[in-house]
Enzyme design. Structure first.
Site, PDB file in Angstrom:
ATOM      1  N   ASP A  36       0.838  -1.193   0.000  1.00 31.26           N
ATOM      2  CA  ASP A  36       0.000   0.000   0.000  1.00 31.26           C
ATOM      3  C   ASP A  36       0.881   1.253   0.000  1.00 31.26           C
ATOM      4  OD1 ASP A  36      -2.377   1.349  -0.056  1.00 31.26           O
ATOM      5  OD2 ASP A  36      -2.748   1.230   2.095  1.00 31.26           O
ATOM      6  N   GLY A  39       1.095   4.868  -4.600  1.00 24.05           N
ATOM      7  CA  GLY A  39       0.607   6.066  -5.295  1.00 24.05           C
ATOM      8  C   GLY A  39       0.944   7.329  -4.512  1.00 24.05           C
ATOM      9  N   ARG A  40       0.741   7.269  -3.192  1.00 26.07           N
ATOM     10  CA  ARG A  40       1.037   8.435  -2.349  1.00 26.07           C
ATOM     11  C   ARG A  40       2.527   8.730  -2.349  1.00 26.07           C
ATOM     12  NH1 ARG A  40      -1.962   6.085   2.588  1.00 26.07           N
ATOM     13  NH2 ARG A  40      -2.149   4.376   1.117  1.00 26.07           N
ATOM     14  N   TRP A  41       3.331   7.673  -2.361  1.00 25.38           N
ATOM     15  CA  TRP A  41       4.790   7.860  -2.396  1.00 25.38           C
ATOM     16  C   TRP A  41       5.170   8.640  -3.655  1.00 25.38           C
ATOM     17  CZ3 TRP A  41       8.878   6.913  -5.568  1.00 25.38           C
ATOM     18  CH2 TRP A  41      10.162   6.941  -4.984  1.00 25.38           C
ATOM     19  N   ASN A  84      -9.168  -3.415  -6.579  1.00 26.83           N
ATOM     20  CA  ASN A  84      -8.208  -2.687  -7.409  1.00 26.83           C
ATOM     21  C   ASN A  84      -8.602  -2.618  -8.890  1.00 26.83           C
ATOM     22  OD1 ASN A  84      -5.392  -3.804  -5.396  1.00 26.83           O
ATOM     23  ND2 ASN A  84      -6.516  -1.872  -5.310  1.00 26.83           N
ATOM     24  N   TRP A  85      -9.567  -3.470  -9.318  1.00 26.99           N
ATOM     25  CA  TRP A  85     -10.028  -3.409 -10.717  1.00 26.99           C
ATOM     26  C   TRP A  85     -10.711  -2.087 -11.027  1.00 26.99           C
ATOM     27  CZ3 TRP A  85      -7.952  -6.860 -13.699  1.00 26.99           C
ATOM     28  CH2 TRP A  85      -7.711  -8.159 -13.234  1.00 26.99           C
TER      29      TRP A  85
HETATM   30  C1  IPE Z   1      -0.272  -0.370  -3.392  1.00 30.03           C
HETATM   31  O1  IPE Z   1      -0.225   1.008  -3.470  1.00 30.03           O
HETATM   32  C2  IPE Z   1      -0.256  -1.065  -4.725  1.00 30.03           C
HETATM   33  C3  IPE Z   1      -1.515  -1.748  -5.083  1.00 30.03           C
HETATM   34  C4  IPE Z   1      -2.481  -2.013  -4.280  1.00 30.03           C
HETATM   35  C5  IPE Z   1      -1.663  -2.188  -6.468  1.00 30.03           C
HETATM   36  P1  IPE Z   1      -1.499   1.894  -3.802  1.00 30.03           P
HETATM   37  O2  IPE Z   1      -1.648   1.926  -5.279  1.00 30.03           O
HETATM   38  O3  IPE Z   1      -2.673   1.418  -3.032  1.00 30.03           O
HETATM   39  O4  IPE Z   1      -1.039   3.337  -3.314  1.00 30.03           O
HETATM   40  P2  IPE Z   1      -1.922   4.447  -2.557  1.00 30.03           P
HETATM   41  O5  IPE Z   1      -2.583   3.755  -1.399  1.00 30.03           O
HETATM   42  O6  IPE Z   1      -2.901   4.975  -3.539  1.00 30.03           O
HETATM   43  O7  IPE Z   1      -0.911   5.445  -2.136  1.00 30.03           O
HETATM   44 MG    MG Z   2      -3.802   2.071  -1.334  1.00 27.94          MG
END
Ligand code: IPE
Ligand code: MG
Length: 178
Positions: A36, A39-41, A84-85
């Site tokens: 997890d 994306g935020r990183w 996630n889909w």
């Molecule tokens: C984890 O990071 C990767 C997957 C679940 C595919 P995220 O994509 O959930 O990243 P955030 O939570 O939006 O920062």
């Molecule tokens: Mg996430």
């Protein structure tokens, strides 16, 4: 266990001190990681989400390497849930092609480290090319006797309950016929 880090972790470094404090007898046998924050990183660095996923896969590499050296029996990576889909198509396809690419690239290393790979989750819901790559990696490492690496894909609490209910219904139907 400590000797597996010889030449990797310097004895007097902060990592070396952390390592020295680990009692192998008290290490967990199975470690699970819910991936997890990729994306935020990326967002915090003004980059596209896919950069975060790429960086996340590098972290995973370090985690697998470290766990294998620590002689952990099993590691499970929760990588892609049924929820996630709902993400943009480009992100989903980016993740899937990255999964294939990383798996292909790392397979020899995994095998060389005696790691047995397996994928868990509703694998039939994945694209055929992804399924094929997973099957190939599973078959290639089947005989390995070291750490078991499970990657959870298309997994979900809701999906698991539905599966369990279906199986229970099948069983009930079968029992009624006896
Ligand atoms: C984890 O990071 C990767 C997957 C679940 C595919 P995220 O994509 O959930 O990243 P955030 O939570 O939006 O920062
Ligand atoms: Mg996430």
């Amino acid at each position: 266990m400590h000797e597996n880090f010889d030449g990797i972790v310097k004895p007097n470094s902060p990592e070396g001190e952390l390592l020295a404090a680990i009692d192998p007898a008290r290490l967990p046998q199975h470690i699970a990681v819910i991936m997890d924050g990729n994306g935020r990183w990326a967002g915090a660095r003004g980059k596209a989400r896919i950069f975060g996923h790429r960086e996340g896969s590098e972290s995973v590499r370090a985690i697998i390497d470290t766990c294998a050296r620590m002689e952990v029996k099993a590691i499970t990576l929760y990588a892609f849930s049924t929820e996630n889909w709902k993400r943009p198509k480009t992100e989903v396809s980016g993740l899937m092609s990255m999964l294939k690419r990383v798996l292909k690239r790392e397979l020899k290393t995994l095998h060389g480290n005696n790691i047995r790979f397996q994928a868990i989750g509703n694998l039939y819901g994945l694209a055929p090319d992804v399924q094929a790559e997973l099957a190939a990696a599973t078959a290639f490492t089947r005989e390995n006797t070291g750490m078991v690496l499970s990657v959870a894909l298309n997994y979900g609490g809701r999906a698991e309950i539905v599966e369990a209910a279906k199986k229970a219904a099948e069983k009930a139907k079968y029992l009624r016929k006896l």
